[in-house]
Scaffold this active site. Sequence first.
Site, PDB file in Angstrom:
ATOM      1  N   TYR A 158      33.262  42.853  44.146  1.00  0.00           N
ATOM      2  CA  TYR A 158      34.251  41.988  43.491  1.00  0.00           C
ATOM      3  C   TYR A 158      35.636  42.465  43.874  1.00  0.00           C
ATOM      4  O   TYR A 158      35.936  43.649  43.791  1.00  0.00           O
ATOM      5  CB  TYR A 158      34.074  42.048  41.970  1.00  0.00           C
TER       6      TYR A 158
ATOM      7  N   ASP B  91      38.974  48.517  48.982  1.00  0.00           N
ATOM      8  CA  ASP B  91      39.389  48.086  47.660  1.00  0.00           C
ATOM      9  C   ASP B  91      39.065  49.219  46.692  1.00  0.00           C
ATOM     10  O   ASP B  91      37.929  49.359  46.237  1.00  0.00           O
ATOM     11  CB  ASP B  91      38.658  46.794  47.275  1.00  0.00           C
TER      12      ASP B  91
ATOM     13  N   LYS C  23      44.311  49.214  38.093  1.00  0.00           N
ATOM     14  CA  LYS C  23      43.650  49.948  36.997  1.00  0.00           C
ATOM     15  C   LYS C  23      44.325  51.297  36.707  1.00  0.00           C
ATOM     16  O   LYS C  23      45.355  51.315  36.051  1.00  0.00           O
ATOM     17  CB  LYS C  23      42.148  50.064  37.268  1.00  0.00           C
TER      18      LYS C  23
HETATM   19  C1  LIG Z   1      38.989  45.070  38.689  1.00  0.00           C
HETATM   20  C2  LIG Z   1      38.864  44.913  40.142  1.00  0.00           C
HETATM   21  C3  LIG Z   1      39.642  43.995  40.864  1.00  0.00           C
HETATM   22  C4  LIG Z   1      40.518  42.986  40.193  1.00  0.00           C
HETATM   23  O1  LIG Z   1      41.584  43.575  39.540  1.00  0.00           O
HETATM   24  P1  LIG Z   1      42.369  42.685  38.432  1.00  0.00           P
HETATM   25  O2  LIG Z   1      43.476  43.600  38.000  1.00  0.00           O
HETATM   26  O3  LIG Z   1      41.378  42.374  37.381  1.00  0.00           O
HETATM   27  O4  LIG Z   1      42.871  41.476  39.118  1.00  0.00           O
HETATM   28  C5  LIG Z   1      39.556  44.014  42.232  1.00  0.00           C
HETATM   29  N1  LIG Z   1      38.749  44.873  42.880  1.00  0.00           N
HETATM   30  C6  LIG Z   1      37.982  45.750  42.219  1.00  0.00           C
HETATM   31  C7  LIG Z   1      37.123  46.691  42.992  1.00  0.00           C
HETATM   32  C8  LIG Z   1      37.995  45.804  40.832  1.00  0.00           C
HETATM   33  O5  LIG Z   1      37.198  46.651  40.197  1.00  0.00           O
END
Ligand SMILES: *Cc1c(COP(=O)(O)O)cnc(C)c1O
Length: 433
Positions: free
Chosen positions: A144, A239, A267
């Site tokens: 994701y 990511d 995060k």
């Molecule tokens: C949470 C997450 C996202 C999205 O981040 P948001 O701040 O919710 O837009 C993208 N990539 C990874 C791996 C994530 O865990």
Amino acid sequence: MKRDNSHRMYERARKFIPGGVNSPVRACKSVGTEPLFIDRAEGCKIYDADGNVFIDYVGSWGPMILGHRNPFVMDAVTRVLDRGSSFGAPTDLETRLAELIIDAMASIDMVRMVNSGTEATMSAIRLARAVTGRDTIIKFDGCYHGHADTLLVEAGSGVATLGIPGSPGVPEDVVKHTLSLPYNDGDCFKKVMESKGDRIACVIVEPIAGNMGLVPPVDGFLEALRELTEKTGSILIFDEVMTGFRVAYGGAQSLYGISPDITCLAKIIGGGLPVGAYGGRRDIMAHIAPQGPVYQAGTLSGNPLAMAAGIATLDQLKTPGIYDILENRSLRLEEGLNNVVAQSSVDALIQRVGSMLGMFFTNRQVENFNDAKTCNRGLYSDFYKGMLEEGVYLAPSQFESIFVSLAHDEDDIDQTLSAVEKVLDGMTKKDVF
Ligand SMILES: *Cc1c(COP(=O)(O)O)cnc(C)c1O
């Protein structure tokens, strides 16, 4: 467990907010319950609107590695707030957070702040396409990367939980440039790169997958991504929105010794406030406006409150030995879970990297999205609901990670393990795998 207030608030919220929530997984649909409305949190404890208290392993889905209401973060934010909350002009706080990130990750020379992980990945892909002059991107099933159109293909997390393969409203024309390949399958990736490599702008991956449950990379997978993207002149994007400053101060790239071209963060670097960032090699980042032609902007980007929370968080994570403490607590949880599972009649698999854990009700390996989808999610729902009754707050879906924070002490872990033992005792193998 009393839930009257949460129930009332949920009913009210559903009148004014689609599904009553501002992010789908929060609605707890996949585990067949209603969401708890939160009143406050402190350390590793979270308190709902009915006065119930839980040991929290969601940690706002990753950011709260120091626990809730960390005094240094609170103090830093309060002090900055006193001077104003947003200026739309540069502050030195932005440079300070940028420097902390660049010092932590050798692959990053320059970094641009945005407001979420979604913005970070979306912007990184635009940049990669601009730099290479190519359109096609590769992602992996079950990873994701936020909800940008191009990335909403075979995505994990909430998309998986809802059981929709992408989303209505995403034109085929947009995703026709997105290839989604099986995670952890180096051979498949190699085949695709051999035939299409010179058309691939970038490969984006969660170096440790945390949005299909926790699935570590198998030996050689990340190495194959690095080697073949280099060969074809494609950009490798890690990511690390979830893994950055989580599995190690330098993220998954430092753990596995692999250097991506661009890294996406969010995060933890926001310490609980809305932040995202993408960074990488100087020659790549130099393409971003106003230094270069690739447009990307944000009214609240680099917001001073968010920067202050991020700086205070990373400053504390720099303390020598702090990741060893986190590792020991997480190992205690992993070993305890394995013991309890071994003594129960239920088959479950625990996977862990650092303070990220996954629990799958299965007797098989889980190395990719297909494996994760064949696990017994009905059992996960029973487990989730049982744990809630025992005072432990887990993510309401098997396709998420369990996060240990520095605020979880050994007693909290042991109390959690007693709860798991009790809940598993009350569960039986309902379905065959
Ligand atoms: C949470 C997450 C996202 C999205 O981040 P948001 O701040 O919710 O837009 C993208 N990539 C990874 C791996 C994530 O865990």
